[in-house]
Design an enzyme around this catalytic site. Structure first.
Site, PDB file in Angstrom:
ATOM      1  N   GLY A 119      16.350 -39.690  37.646  1.00  0.00           N
ATOM      2  CA  GLY A 119      16.898 -38.655  36.776  1.00  0.00           C
ATOM      3  C   GLY A 119      16.012 -38.468  35.562  1.00  0.00           C
ATOM      4  O   GLY A 119      14.789 -38.354  35.654  1.00  0.00           O
ATOM      5  N   LYS A 120      16.639 -38.485  34.407  1.00  0.00           N
ATOM      6  CA  LYS A 120      15.891 -38.208  33.191  1.00  0.00           C
ATOM      7  C   LYS A 120      14.903 -39.318  32.846  1.00  0.00           C
ATOM      8  O   LYS A 120      13.988 -39.105  32.052  1.00  0.00           O
ATOM      9  CB  LYS A 120      16.849 -37.978  32.028  1.00  0.00           C
ATOM     10  CG  LYS A 120      17.712 -36.740  32.223  1.00  0.00           C
ATOM     11  CD  LYS A 120      18.564 -36.427  31.011  1.00  0.00           C
ATOM     12  CE  LYS A 120      19.378 -35.161  31.255  1.00  0.00           C
ATOM     13  NZ  LYS A 120      20.822 -35.336  31.080  1.00  0.00           N
ATOM     14  N   ASP A 206      11.723 -52.573  33.207  1.00  0.00           N
ATOM     15  CA  ASP A 206      12.356 -51.308  32.852  1.00  0.00           C
ATOM     16  C   ASP A 206      11.272 -50.287  32.514  1.00  0.00           C
ATOM     17  O   ASP A 206      10.210 -50.639  31.982  1.00  0.00           O
ATOM     18  CB  ASP A 206      13.251 -51.496  31.619  1.00  0.00           C
ATOM     19  CG  ASP A 206      14.625 -52.038  31.989  1.00  0.00           C
ATOM     20  OD1 ASP A 206      15.459 -52.168  31.075  1.00  0.00           O
ATOM     21  OD2 ASP A 206      14.854 -52.336  33.183  1.00  0.00           O
ATOM     22  N   VAL A 207      11.585 -49.003  32.741  1.00  0.00           N
ATOM     23  CA  VAL A 207      10.573 -47.968  32.532  1.00  0.00           C
ATOM     24  C   VAL A 207      10.588 -47.410  31.113  1.00  0.00           C
ATOM     25  O   VAL A 207       9.569 -46.872  30.644  1.00  0.00           O
ATOM     26  CB  VAL A 207      10.778 -46.817  33.560  1.00  0.00           C
ATOM     27  CG1 VAL A 207      12.010 -45.984  33.197  1.00  0.00           C
ATOM     28  CG2 VAL A 207       9.544 -45.959  33.680  1.00  0.00           C
ATOM     29  N   ASP A 208      11.707 -47.577  30.417  1.00  0.00           N
ATOM     30  CA  ASP A 208      11.803 -46.959  29.096  1.00  0.00           C
ATOM     31  C   ASP A 208      11.185 -47.868  28.036  1.00  0.00           C
ATOM     32  O   ASP A 208      11.753 -48.114  26.981  1.00  0.00           O
ATOM     33  CB  ASP A 208      13.261 -46.642  28.760  1.00  0.00           C
ATOM     34  CG  ASP A 208      14.171 -47.853  28.919  1.00  0.00           C
ATOM     35  OD1 ASP A 208      15.335 -47.771  28.487  1.00  0.00           O
ATOM     36  OD2 ASP A 208      13.722 -48.871  29.484  1.00  0.00           O
ATOM     37  N   PRO A 229      15.474 -60.291  23.617  1.00  0.00           N
ATOM     38  CA  PRO A 229      15.182 -60.309  22.187  1.00  0.00           C
ATOM     39  C   PRO A 229      16.412 -60.379  21.299  1.00  0.00           C
ATOM     40  O   PRO A 229      16.325 -60.752  20.137  1.00  0.00           O
ATOM     41  CB  PRO A 229      14.443 -58.976  21.969  1.00  0.00           C
ATOM     42  CG  PRO A 229      14.883 -58.104  23.091  1.00  0.00           C
ATOM     43  CD  PRO A 229      15.105 -59.014  24.250  1.00  0.00           C
ATOM     44  N   TYR A 231      19.085 -62.324  21.676  1.00  0.00           N
ATOM     45  CA  TYR A 231      19.884 -63.550  21.718  1.00  0.00           C
ATOM     46  C   TYR A 231      19.075 -64.825  21.641  1.00  0.00           C
ATOM     47  O   TYR A 231      19.603 -65.906  21.860  1.00  0.00           O
ATOM     48  CB  TYR A 231      20.732 -63.573  23.002  1.00  0.00           C
ATOM     49  CG  TYR A 231      21.684 -62.412  23.074  1.00  0.00           C
ATOM     50  CD1 TYR A 231      21.336 -61.242  23.732  1.00  0.00           C
ATOM     51  CD2 TYR A 231      22.921 -62.482  22.445  1.00  0.00           C
ATOM     52  CE1 TYR A 231      22.189 -60.157  23.757  1.00  0.00           C
ATOM     53  CE2 TYR A 231      23.788 -61.398  22.469  1.00  0.00           C
ATOM     54  CZ  TYR A 231      23.420 -60.239  23.130  1.00  0.00           C
ATOM     55  OH  TYR A 231      24.267 -59.179  23.149  1.00  0.00           O
ATOM     56  N   GLU A 298      21.920 -57.497  35.008  1.00  0.00           N
ATOM     57  CA  GLU A 298      21.452 -58.509  34.055  1.00  0.00           C
ATOM     58  C   GLU A 298      22.386 -59.722  34.065  1.00  0.00           C
ATOM     59  O   GLU A 298      21.931 -60.866  33.923  1.00  0.00           O
ATOM     60  CB  GLU A 298      21.368 -57.912  32.654  1.00  0.00           C
ATOM     61  CG  GLU A 298      20.797 -58.872  31.623  1.00  0.00           C
ATOM     62  CD  GLU A 298      20.639 -58.221  30.246  1.00  0.00           C
ATOM     63  OE1 GLU A 298      19.556 -57.655  29.989  1.00  0.00           O
ATOM     64  OE2 GLU A 298      21.594 -58.265  29.460  1.00  0.00           O
TER      65      GLU A 298
END
Lengths: 347, 293
Positions: A119-120, A206-208, A229, A231, A298
């Site tokens: 999608g986006k 992840d791609v973002d 990052p 925790y 996760e």
């Protein structure tokens, strides 16, 4: 008399019917997803004997000049560099990149990198790949695997020698949680069908996000996890583990080492296969019980890393959130989020 | 090593901002752990190892008068070495009848391997490489998963366990762990195959304790034996014999774990510095003149 009873009976049935219909419609919209069999596990890959590329034996290291390691050193401020099960925790200063290059380069390795751009999220691919070309495993053979529902729209980014891009179609889904959780299935299926023949190591990210500094062979290991990052300083009771007993991702109080991020994991391709498949089966079991874990895959990843400990752990340098202030102990952020408006993306 | 699933275990949380030791280096620049007390949770490691059902082999050479050390070695090994796991002792000796009968715990056995004795003690030391290489092929490959190769004139005084196991490990010589590399007693003559120049070297490793998987130990011992043979053909003998060649090998083939000097110490010579929280494996005082002739 009979007419009245009949009318009453019919009226009662109508009432009950309406109530049931309403309840059903309400329940259907309230449940996060519908029933099994929603999608079947992949029987065709279960019995496949995967021929992995095999282990590379040690090669002698070429001679080089580098400073002698200092065995006795007072270090007041530092990160933990070794887990209690003797897995290295990798951060800037723990390794010599030149030395590792001398050790790993002769092995002629191919490293895979999977991202999901559905999608986006396709909008992130360009920047992601450009940054990877600059910083990810420089000098090694790399295979990017971009999973997307719009293969034709994947941007063509110029790639260095020995680096290739493979586009793999996946289905899009109405809910972003579903897209996220299906990644484990897609990764294990992809390894079984293809990647086991093409790469020695595989990372799933992840791609973002973008690479901001070198990500090299210091990250290679049999099974690699990265510390979330948000925790890394927290006590384990504050980790956002899945806490409901009903889920297969359940983690009890007093259990847990680190809270690992779902945005980065990897390792030798055979170990990643086992790991992703294990998570996928656990997700399916939850689905059968109508449960979705608190942080989707996760949560399952964290559950699995407790009972199948990673052999190498990456510090939050390798999975950073730019919105957080950087502590002095983290000297070099290598992979971090791209600022985005989550709601816009997930609608 | 196999993939195993750990059962639920309770232990303190590792804290990212709290190093386990801040007085010593616990990770080499090539990301191999350096094993010190406090860096590992032995219950976790024991559980991981136990689930794989593997056997550890330990080799010692008791040639000529050195058979006298066997009793103490074996008795203390029974108390401290890989307790609870499957162990095979391989005792190389020229005097099989002198090997003492020591009671062994369940899952542990002793194999006596008869070998000829060399005249010079230097040759006895160096021949070990050849014999280990041979036996890796002949036997060890089929019988054990890991090998620990040690000197015999030692006693175990504290825990030595599965935390040491990895594809290839070396141990830091207790006399040089704080020294600069120029002070390491590497072989410094370029004519020798063990030569290491002044500006090179990570650590000074002990000839008396090394190990790893059978295939890596085979590779190491074969390489050292070949290097020593080449040296002999060129009329040169390295300053510290097999130990010099081991150091050259481990410079070129970085070990995947390094054992701190806790794992081989000499209390008589070196006392007990604060940085040594445990003294696990110690030299037995001996009269060098007497024992080597």
């Amino acid at each position: 008399m009979r007419c009245r009873r009949l009318a009453l009976g019919l009226g009662f049935c109508l009432l009950v019917g309406t109530v049931l219909c309403t309840l059903w419609a309400y329940a259907d919209s309230w449940l996060p997803f519908s029933y099994i069999p929603y999608y079947l596990p992949c029987p065709e890959i279960f019995n496949m004997k995967l021929q992995f590329r095999g282990e590379k034996p040690f090669q002698p290291v070429a001679r080089a000049q580098y400073p002698q390691p200092k065995l006795l050193e007072q270090r007041p401020t530092e990160l933990l560099t070794l887990t209690p099960w003797l897995a290295p925790i990798v951060s800037e200063g723990t390794f010599d990149p030149e030395l590792l290059r001398l050790i790993y380069q002769p092995l002629n390795l191919t490293v895979g990198l999977t991202v999901f751009a559905v999608g986006k999220y396709l909008g992130f691919v360009q920047h992601f790949l450009e940054s990877a070309e600059q910083f990810f495993m420089q000098g090694y053979r790399v295979s990017y695997y971009v999973f997307t529902d719009a293969p034709a729209a994947v941007p063509r980014v110029p790639l260095g020698p020995g680096r290739v891009l493979r586009v793999l179609p996946v289905q899009s889904h109405a809910r972003w949680e579903e897209v996220s959780m299906r990644r484990m299935e897609a990764i294990s299926r992809h390894i079984a069908q293809r990647a086991h023949r093409e790469v020695d190591y595989l990372f799933c990210v992840d791609v973002d996000m973008v690479f901001r500094n070198p990500w090299g062979p210091e990250t290679l290991g049999d099974l690699v996890a990265a510390i979330h990052p948000g925790y890394y300083a927290a006590p384990r009771r504050q980790f956002p583990y899945e806490r409901r007993h009903v889920s297969t991702a359940f983690v009890a109080d007093g259990e847990g080492d680190f809270y690992y991020g779902g945005a980065v994991f990897g390792g030798r391709v055979d170990r990643v296969y086992e790991f992703a498949l294990g998570c996928h089966m656990a997700i399916l079991a939850d689905k059968a019980n109508g449960v979705m874990a608190a942080w989707q895959e996760e949560s399952h990843l964290n559950r699995r890393f407790i009972s199948h400990k990673p052999t190498k752990v990456l510090s939050p340098e390798y999975i950073w959130d730019d919105r957080k202030p950087r502590p002095p102990d983290l000297k070099l952020i290598r992979f971090s989020t791209l600022d985005k408006n989550a709601r816009w993306l997930r609608s | 090593m196999q993939v195993v699933k750990l059962p639920r275990m309770l232990y303190p949380q590792p804290r990212v901002l709290t190093p386990s030791r801040n007085d010593v280096l616990v990770l080499t620049p090539w990301l191999a752990p350096i094993i010190w007390e406090g860096t590992f949770n032995i219950d976790l490691l024991n559980e991981q190892f136990r689930l794989q059902n593997l056997t550890v082999g330990i080799t010692v050479f008791a040639i000529k008068k050195y058979v006298a050390f066997l009793k103490l070695f074996l008795e203390t090994a029974e108390q401290h070495f890989m307790v609870g796991h499957r162990v095979t002792y391989y005792v190389f000796t020229d005097r099989p009848d002198a090997v003492p009968r020591v009671a062994l715990a369940e899952g542990r056995r002793l194999e006596v391997l008869r070998v000829p004795a060399a005249a010079r003690w230097q040759d006895v030391s160096m021949r070990r490489m050849q014999m280990l290489s041979d036996f890796c092929e002949r036997r060890f490959r089929r019988e054990v998963a890991f090998l620990v190769c040690t000197d015999v004139d030692m006693r175990f005084s504290d825990h030595v366990g599965v935390e040491v196991l990895s594809p290839l490990f070396g141990a830091l010589h207790p006399g040089f762990y704080g020294a600069a590399r120029q002070a390491f007693t590497y072989e410094r003559r370029p004519q020798s195959r063990a030569y290491i120049p002044w500006d090179q070297g990570d650590f000074y490793y002990l000839g008396g304790l090394f190990g790893g998987s059978v295939s890596e130990v085979h590779r190491l011992t074969t390489a050292c034996h070949q290097a020593m043979t080449a040296d002999r053909a060129n009329g040169i003998e390295a300053v510290w014999h097999d130990e010099s060649h081991l150091n050259r090998y481990l410079l070129d083939h970085k070990p995947t774990k390094v054992l701190s000097p806790e794992y081989l110490w000499d209390e008589q010579l070196l006392g007990r510095p604060a940085v040594m929280r445990k003294l696990r494996f110690m030299a037995v005082p001996k009269n060098h003149q007497q024992i080597r002739n």
